[in-house]
Design a protein around this motif. Structure first.
Motif, PDB file in Angstrom:
ATOM      1  N   ALA A 275       0.826  -1.204   0.000  1.00  0.00           N
ATOM      2  CA  ALA A 275       0.000   0.000   0.000  1.00  0.00           C
ATOM      3  C   ALA A 275       0.859   1.252   0.000  1.00  0.00           C
ATOM      4  O   ALA A 275       0.564   2.219  -0.717  1.00  0.00           O
ATOM      5  CB  ALA A 275      -0.930  -0.005   1.213  1.00  0.00           C
ATOM      6  N   VAL A 276       1.938   1.255   0.775  1.00  0.00           N
ATOM      7  CA  VAL A 276       2.836   2.410   0.815  1.00  0.00           C
ATOM      8  C   VAL A 276       3.487   2.625  -0.545  1.00  0.00           C
ATOM      9  O   VAL A 276       3.547   3.746  -1.055  1.00  0.00           O
ATOM     10  CB  VAL A 276       3.902   2.244   1.926  1.00  0.00           C
ATOM     11  CG1 VAL A 276       4.998   3.285   1.792  1.00  0.00           C
ATOM     12  CG2 VAL A 276       3.257   2.333   3.296  1.00  0.00           C
ATOM     13  N   ALA A 277       3.971   1.545  -1.149  1.00  0.00           N
ATOM     14  CA  ALA A 277       4.604   1.650  -2.467  1.00  0.00           C
ATOM     15  C   ALA A 277       3.611   2.177  -3.501  1.00  0.00           C
ATOM     16  O   ALA A 277       3.950   3.039  -4.321  1.00  0.00           O
ATOM     17  CB  ALA A 277       5.162   0.300  -2.899  1.00  0.00           C
ATOM     18  N   ALA A 278       2.380   1.680  -3.456  1.00  0.00           N
ATOM     19  CA  ALA A 278       1.361   2.145  -4.401  1.00  0.00           C
ATOM     20  C   ALA A 278       1.041   3.621  -4.169  1.00  0.00           C
ATOM     21  O   ALA A 278       0.881   4.386  -5.129  1.00  0.00           O
ATOM     22  CB  ALA A 278       0.098   1.304  -4.264  1.00  0.00           C
ATOM     23  N   GLY A 279       0.962   4.031  -2.927  1.00  0.00           N
ATOM     24  CA  GLY A 279       0.695   5.432  -2.614  1.00  0.00           C
ATOM     25  C   GLY A 279       1.800   6.357  -3.083  1.00  0.00           C
ATOM     26  O   GLY A 279       1.550   7.432  -3.641  1.00  0.00           O
ATOM     27  N   VAL A 280       3.041   5.923  -2.873  1.00  0.00           N
ATOM     28  CA  VAL A 280       4.185   6.724  -3.326  1.00  0.00           C
ATOM     29  C   VAL A 280       4.172   6.841  -4.846  1.00  0.00           C
ATOM     30  O   VAL A 280       4.367   7.923  -5.407  1.00  0.00           O
ATOM     31  CB  VAL A 280       5.515   6.106  -2.832  1.00  0.00           C
ATOM     32  CG1 VAL A 280       6.703   6.746  -3.509  1.00  0.00           C
ATOM     33  CG2 VAL A 280       5.623   6.256  -1.319  1.00  0.00           C
ATOM     34  N   ALA A 281       3.927   5.723  -5.509  1.00  0.00           N
ATOM     35  CA  ALA A 281       3.899   5.727  -6.975  1.00  0.00           C
ATOM     36  C   ALA A 281       2.785   6.638  -7.493  1.00  0.00           C
ATOM     37  O   ALA A 281       3.009   7.445  -8.402  1.00  0.00           O
ATOM     38  CB  ALA A 281       3.708   4.310  -7.497  1.00  0.00           C
ATOM     39  N   ALA A 282       1.600   6.513  -6.922  1.00  0.00           N
ATOM     40  CA  ALA A 282       0.470   7.334  -7.362  1.00  0.00           C
ATOM     41  C   ALA A 282       0.742   8.815  -7.123  1.00  0.00           C
ATOM     42  O   ALA A 282       0.485   9.654  -7.994  1.00  0.00           O
ATOM     43  CB  ALA A 282      -0.804   6.907  -6.638  1.00  0.00           C
ATOM     44  N   GLY A 283       1.294   9.139  -5.978  1.00  0.00           N
ATOM     45  CA  GLY A 283       1.607  10.531  -5.673  1.00  0.00           C
ATOM     46  C   GLY A 283       2.641  11.113  -6.612  1.00  0.00           C
ATOM     47  O   GLY A 283       2.512  12.251  -7.092  1.00  0.00           O
ATOM     48  N   ALA A 284       3.680  10.338  -6.896  1.00  0.00           N
ATOM     49  CA  ALA A 284       4.727  10.809  -7.801  1.00  0.00           C
ATOM     50  C   ALA A 284       4.168  11.028  -9.203  1.00  0.00           C
ATOM     51  O   ALA A 284       4.437  12.057  -9.834  1.00  0.00           O
ATOM     52  CB  ALA A 284       5.875   9.809  -7.839  1.00  0.00           C
ATOM     53  N   ILE A 285       3.378  10.091  -9.673  1.00  0.00           N
ATOM     54  CA  ILE A 285       2.825  10.211 -11.027  1.00  0.00           C
ATOM     55  C   ILE A 285       1.843  11.379 -11.117  1.00  0.00           C
ATOM     56  O   ILE A 285       1.883  12.160 -12.067  1.00  0.00           O
ATOM     57  CB  ILE A 285       2.171   8.888 -11.467  1.00  0.00           C
ATOM     58  CG1 ILE A 285       3.269   7.843 -11.690  1.00  0.00           C
ATOM     59  CG2 ILE A 285       1.342   9.069 -12.724  1.00  0.00           C
ATOM     60  CD1 ILE A 285       2.767   6.450 -11.929  1.00  0.00           C
ATOM     61  N   LEU A 286       0.983  11.530 -10.131  1.00  0.00           N
ATOM     62  CA  LEU A 286       0.045  12.654 -10.149  1.00  0.00           C
ATOM     63  C   LEU A 286       0.772  13.988 -10.078  1.00  0.00           C
ATOM     64  O   LEU A 286       0.400  14.941 -10.772  1.00  0.00           O
ATOM     65  CB  LEU A 286      -0.956  12.531  -9.003  1.00  0.00           C
ATOM     66  CG  LEU A 286      -2.031  11.464  -9.178  1.00  0.00           C
ATOM     67  CD1 LEU A 286      -2.859  11.339  -7.903  1.00  0.00           C
ATOM     68  CD2 LEU A 286      -2.919  11.794 -10.361  1.00  0.00           C
ATOM     69  N   GLY A 287       1.811  14.062  -9.276  1.00  0.00           N
ATOM     70  CA  GLY A 287       2.593  15.291  -9.185  1.00  0.00           C
ATOM     71  C   GLY A 287       3.215  15.656 -10.516  1.00  0.00           C
ATOM     72  O   GLY A 287       3.233  16.832 -10.918  1.00  0.00           O
ATOM     73  N   ILE A 288       3.703  14.670 -11.209  1.00  0.00           N
ATOM     74  CA  ILE A 288       4.320  14.922 -12.517  1.00  0.00           C
ATOM     75  C   ILE A 288       3.254  15.305 -13.549  1.00  0.00           C
ATOM     76  O   ILE A 288       3.452  16.218 -14.354  1.00  0.00           O
ATOM     77  CB  ILE A 288       5.110  13.677 -12.974  1.00  0.00           C
ATOM     78  CG1 ILE A 288       6.344  13.495 -12.078  1.00  0.00           C
ATOM     79  CG2 ILE A 288       5.535  13.804 -14.426  1.00  0.00           C
ATOM     80  CD1 ILE A 288       7.043  12.165 -12.266  1.00  0.00           C
ATOM     81  N   LEU A 289       2.129  14.595 -13.534  1.00  0.00           N
ATOM     82  CA  LEU A 289       1.086  14.870 -14.523  1.00  0.00           C
ATOM     83  C   LEU A 289       0.492  16.272 -14.392  1.00  0.00           C
ATOM     84  O   LEU A 289       0.101  16.882 -15.386  1.00  0.00           O
ATOM     85  CB  LEU A 289      -0.024  13.819 -14.424  1.00  0.00           C
ATOM     86  CG  LEU A 289       0.348  12.419 -14.908  1.00  0.00           C
ATOM     87  CD1 LEU A 289      -0.792  11.456 -14.629  1.00  0.00           C
ATOM     88  CD2 LEU A 289       0.676  12.430 -16.398  1.00  0.00           C
TER      89      LEU A 289
END
Length: 78
Positions: free
Chosen positions: A10-24
């Motif tokens: 869950a932590v890894a998925a949250g980090v990934a989602a946050g990073a991708i949304l920040g970039i997008l």
């Protein structure tokens, strides 16, 4: 999967989602955004791999400790 594994996932998925949304949502050109997503993806994959390797090492250590304890207890009763 145990609770620790679920939490790490869950932590890894949250980090990934946050990073991708920040970039997008960053005001960059499409090519720059794709480059950043690619870099972040590689970083995340590397971090996840490291986390799993560390977890695997801990489990191997725990396995060895349990085996040692079992052998010691077996010797006590023999």
């Amino acid at each position: 999967m145990n609770n620790t594994g679920k939490i790490l996932t869950a932590v890894a998925a949250g980090v990934a989602a946050g990073a991708i949304l920040g970039i997008l949502f960053a005001p960059d050109k499409g090519s720059e955004t794709r480059r950043k997503i690619n870099e972040q993806g590689k970083k995340i994959a590397h971090n996840v791999k490291d986390s799993f390797e560390k977890g695997k090492e801990k489990l191997n250590g725990l396995k060895e400790d349990i085996a040692k304890t079992v052998r010691e207890k077996a010797e006590e009763f023999a």
